[in-house]
Every structure is written in C-alpha cells, then in structure tokens.
Scaffold this motif. Structure first.
Motif, PDB file in Angstrom:
ATOM      1  N   LYS A 152     -31.178  65.008  96.744  1.00 13.78           N
ATOM      2  CA  LYS A 152     -30.159  66.044  96.550  1.00 13.78           C
ATOM      3  C   LYS A 152     -29.999  66.898  97.806  1.00 13.78           C
ATOM      4  CE  LYS A 152     -30.331  66.751  91.541  1.00 13.78           C
ATOM      5  NZ  LYS A 152     -30.693  67.697  90.454  1.00 13.78           N
ATOM      6  N   GLY A 153     -31.116  67.263  98.416  1.00  9.13           N
ATOM      7  CA  GLY A 153     -31.065  68.092  99.616  1.00  9.13           C
ATOM      8  C   GLY A 153     -30.352  67.394 100.762  1.00  9.13           C
TER       9      GLY A 153
ATOM     10  N   GLU B  14     -36.176  63.308  93.600  1.00  9.08           N
ATOM     11  CA  GLU B  14     -34.873  63.791  93.129  1.00  9.08           C
ATOM     12  C   GLU B  14     -34.365  64.900  94.039  1.00  9.08           C
ATOM     13  OE1 GLU B  14     -35.032  65.068  89.087  1.00  9.08           O
ATOM     14  OE2 GLU B  14     -36.294  63.392  88.479  1.00  9.08           O
ATOM     15  N   TRP B  15     -35.211  65.874  94.309  1.00 11.43           N
ATOM     16  CA  TRP B  15     -34.799  67.013  95.138  1.00 11.43           C
ATOM     17  C   TRP B  15     -34.622  66.612  96.591  1.00 11.43           C
ATOM     18  CZ3 TRP B  15     -33.032  71.284  93.055  1.00 11.43           C
ATOM     19  CH2 TRP B  15     -33.370  71.574  91.729  1.00 11.43           C
ATOM     20  N   PHE B  16     -35.417  65.660  97.035  1.00 12.50           N
ATOM     21  CA  PHE B  16     -35.288  65.165  98.407  1.00 12.50           C
ATOM     22  C   PHE B  16     -33.901  64.565  98.622  1.00 12.50           C
ATOM     23  CE2 PHE B  16     -35.671  61.508 101.326  1.00 12.50           C
ATOM     24  CZ  PHE B  16     -36.023  62.178 102.484  1.00 12.50           C
TER      25      PHE B  16
ATOM     26  N   ASN C 288     -35.032  58.814  87.565  1.00 17.37           N
ATOM     27  CA  ASN C 288     -35.976  59.034  86.470  1.00 17.37           C
ATOM     28  C   ASN C 288     -36.226  57.767  85.670  1.00 17.37           C
ATOM     29  OD1 ASN C 288     -36.637  61.795  86.783  1.00 17.37           O
ATOM     30  ND2 ASN C 288     -34.683  62.400  85.908  1.00 17.37           N
TER      31      ASN C 288
ATOM     32  N   CYS D   4     -35.010  55.510  96.537  1.00 18.87           N
ATOM     33  CA  CYS D   4     -35.876  56.648  96.207  1.00 18.87           C
ATOM     34  C   CYS D   4     -36.682  56.359  94.947  1.00 18.87           C
ATOM     35  CB  CYS D   4     -35.034  57.908  96.016  1.00 18.87           C
ATOM     36  SG  CYS D   4     -34.387  58.621  97.544  1.00 18.87           S
TER      37      CYS D   4
ATOM     38  N   PHE E 193     -40.384  63.271  90.864  1.00 16.06           N
ATOM     39  CA  PHE E 193     -39.853  64.637  90.829  1.00 16.06           C
ATOM     40  C   PHE E 193     -39.410  65.100  92.211  1.00 16.06           C
ATOM     41  CE2 PHE E 193     -40.497  69.231  91.227  1.00 16.06           C
ATOM     42  CZ  PHE E 193     -39.593  69.681  90.269  1.00 16.06           C
ATOM     43  N   ALA E 194     -40.275  64.934  93.192  1.00 18.50           N
ATOM     44  CA  ALA E 194     -39.930  65.371  94.542  1.00 18.50           C
ATOM     45  C   ALA E 194     -38.809  64.527  95.135  1.00 18.50           C
ATOM     46  CB  ALA E 194     -41.162  65.315  95.442  1.00 18.50           C
TER      47      ALA E 194
ATOM     48  N   ASP F 219     -30.001  61.627  89.147  1.00 15.13           N
ATOM     49  CA  ASP F 219     -31.281  61.925  88.496  1.00 15.13           C
ATOM     50  C   ASP F 219     -31.625  60.900  87.429  1.00 15.13           C
ATOM     51  OD1 ASP F 219     -31.317  64.112  90.093  1.00 15.13           O
ATOM     52  OD2 ASP F 219     -31.093  65.608  88.509  1.00 15.13           O
TER      53      ASP F 219
ATOM     54  N   ALA G  61     -26.564  67.057  99.931  1.00 18.15           N
ATOM     55  CA  ALA G  61     -25.840  68.325 100.016  1.00 18.15           C
ATOM     56  C   ALA G  61     -25.383  68.600 101.440  1.00 18.15           C
ATOM     57  CB  ALA G  61     -26.723  69.464  99.508  1.00 18.15           C
TER      58      ALA G  61
ATOM     59  N   ASN H 218     -24.393  62.120  89.471  1.00 17.62           N
ATOM     60  CA  ASN H 218     -25.769  62.575  89.338  1.00 17.62           C
ATOM     61  C   ASN H 218     -26.726  61.388  89.356  1.00 17.62           C
ATOM     62  OD1 ASN H 218     -28.159  63.853  88.755  1.00 17.62           O
ATOM     63  ND2 ASN H 218     -27.363  65.017  87.020  1.00 17.62           N
TER      64      ASN H 218
END
Length: 264
Positions: free
Chosen positions: A181-182, A177-179, A79, A163, A174-175, A75, A185, A73
């Motif tokens: 992860k996407g 993290e999802w960027f 963070n 990142c 915040f964005a 994150d 994946a 992970n």
C-alpha cells in the motif's frame, strides 16, 4: 492441469460475494465518500486556478475517478495466500492438477468483476451525474485505454501475489499489506499524478512497474500521451509484466520446494 477449472474459480468468487449484501452497501458508501473527499481536496488545491501544470480541475477529477476504477484492494489476495500458508491449506494445491498462481488469478478476477459492477460502476455514475466527468480524449485514447486497463489489473495482481508468496518465508502477511500500500500510494500515481512530482522523481517512477497500475492508463484516458508514446509505454509495461510473471512462477516453484521439504 485442467484449464476449464479456472473459470469456475472466478464464477464461484463472484457468486460468493452476493451473499454479503450489507458489506456491498458499506463498500459502495465508503467508495463514494472517499471519491468526494478526493474531489474536495483537488478542488481546494486548484483554488480558482484554471490550469495547474498542464491539467485542469475537470481533468483531475476525472483522473481521480479513473485511477480509482483501476486500483483495487489487494488485501483480500494477500490475506488469502497468508491464511493458506498459516493454516496449511496450501498443501491442497499440491495434490490438485492446478497451478496455484493461476487459480489465484481466476478467483480474484471474479472478486474484481463483482466490485467493478456492484461498487465502482454505481459510484462512477453518481459522480458523473453530480460532479461531471470527462469522456476519453479521443476514440484512439478510448480504444488504447482498454488494453492498458487489462495491463493495469494484471500488473497489480502480480505485485500482490508476489507479496503474498513471501509469506512462505515470513510466515505472516500483515506487514506485506502495508508495504505494498505504501509503495502504491507514492509510485502508482493513484493519489498524485507523476506530472505534479519533481522531474527527477517522476523520471524514476515513470519506469517502475507501479506506474502502469494507475498513472499510464489514466494519462491515456485523458490524452496526456500521443500515439507513439502510448505504444512505447505499453510495450515497456508488457515487458515489466512478463518479467514479474516469470519471477512469480519461479517464486512459486521455490515455495513448493520449501513446502515439500518441510512437510517431508
């Protein structure tokens, strides 16, 4: 720059995790549930078939577990950088004879070792005893898997750190993290191996750095690459890592300059 300080960062990070026992139990339980969920999905996908695209169900279960062992992970890392930028604590590192990316590497290596020993390893053992896992395809593949594992960790760390450093310009993570992860994946092969993807897509993703996080180490473990291919792809991954690390150091130098200018 005091190199002896970096092992202390790793040890401190490891020891700090010991204080949160309930969080450890929750993480281990969550990892176990996710592992069984992926096993159930692949078991249903095979639906009684012995082989699918050259892979057996035991190989896919082992692939899922090895990929989970490799993928950690990010994150916390992203963070940490974002919070340091937001609160201004990042300025402390400008006053110390330390390299900020190197301190991040040491700190999150400590977190990674803790997670592997306390969370991932027990889950790996439980799955092995209840479902069954395959050993490495051969002694050669077992030995080569080790440097691939190291390359995997460094690759994911570098991508996450890049990142995180973008927070100097975006002021939020915040964005990001999802960027990440996407992308991971789809492109890392952690969920679906590249050999199940369309040829043109696998051909593209197979030469992007994300594939060295999960796909290539897992493929090595299962013996999907012969010795010549294993050495070739390790060299390509090492070249990617060198390029990304160079870019990370350059980005940090730009961030330092930006911080100095804004802070006077």
């Amino acid at each position: 720059m005091k190199g002896g300080a970096y092992p202390a960062f790793a040890l401190t990070a490891f020891q700090s995790r010991l204080a949160y026992r309930n969080q450890v139990w929750a993480s281990a339980f969550g990892e176990l549930v996710v592992s069984y969920a992926f096993i159930a999905i692949w078991s249903a996908a095979f639906a009684g078939r012995v082989v699918a695209d050259g892979a057996t169900l035991p190989q896919m279960i082992t692939y899922v577990m090895v990929a989970g062992l490799l993928y950690w992970n990010t994150d916390r890392l992203i963070n940490d950088v974002g919070d340091a930028v937001r609160t201004g604590d990042i300025t402390i590192f400008l006053l110390k004879p330390l390299n900020y990316p190197a301190s991040l590497l040491a700190t999150h290596f400590g977190h990674y070792v803790f997670d592997q020993l306390v969370v991932t390893l027990p889950v790996f053992v439980i799955i092995g005893l209840t479902v069954g896992l395959l050993p490495p395809a051969s002694m050669f593949h077992a030995l080569v898997f080790i440097p691939y594992w190291a390359l995997s960790w460094l690759m994911l760390f570098t991508l996450a750190a890049l990142c995180g450093l973008l927070a100097f310009w975006l002021l939020t993570v915040f964005a990001l993290e999802w960027f990440l992860k996407g992308i991971m994946a789809l492109a890392s092969g952690a969920i679906v191996p590249l050999w199940f993807m369309p040829g043109w897509l696998a051909g593209i993703l197979g030469y992007l750095p994300f594939a060295w996080v999960s796909y290539y180490p897992s493929a090595i473990y299962l013996g999907k690459l012969d010795p010549s291919s294993a050495f070739l792809h390790f060299g390509i991954g090492a070249a990617w890592l060198a390029a990304l690390l160079s870019f990370l150091l350059w980005l940090w130098s730009q961030a330092r300059q930006r911080l100095t200018v804004q802070g006077g």
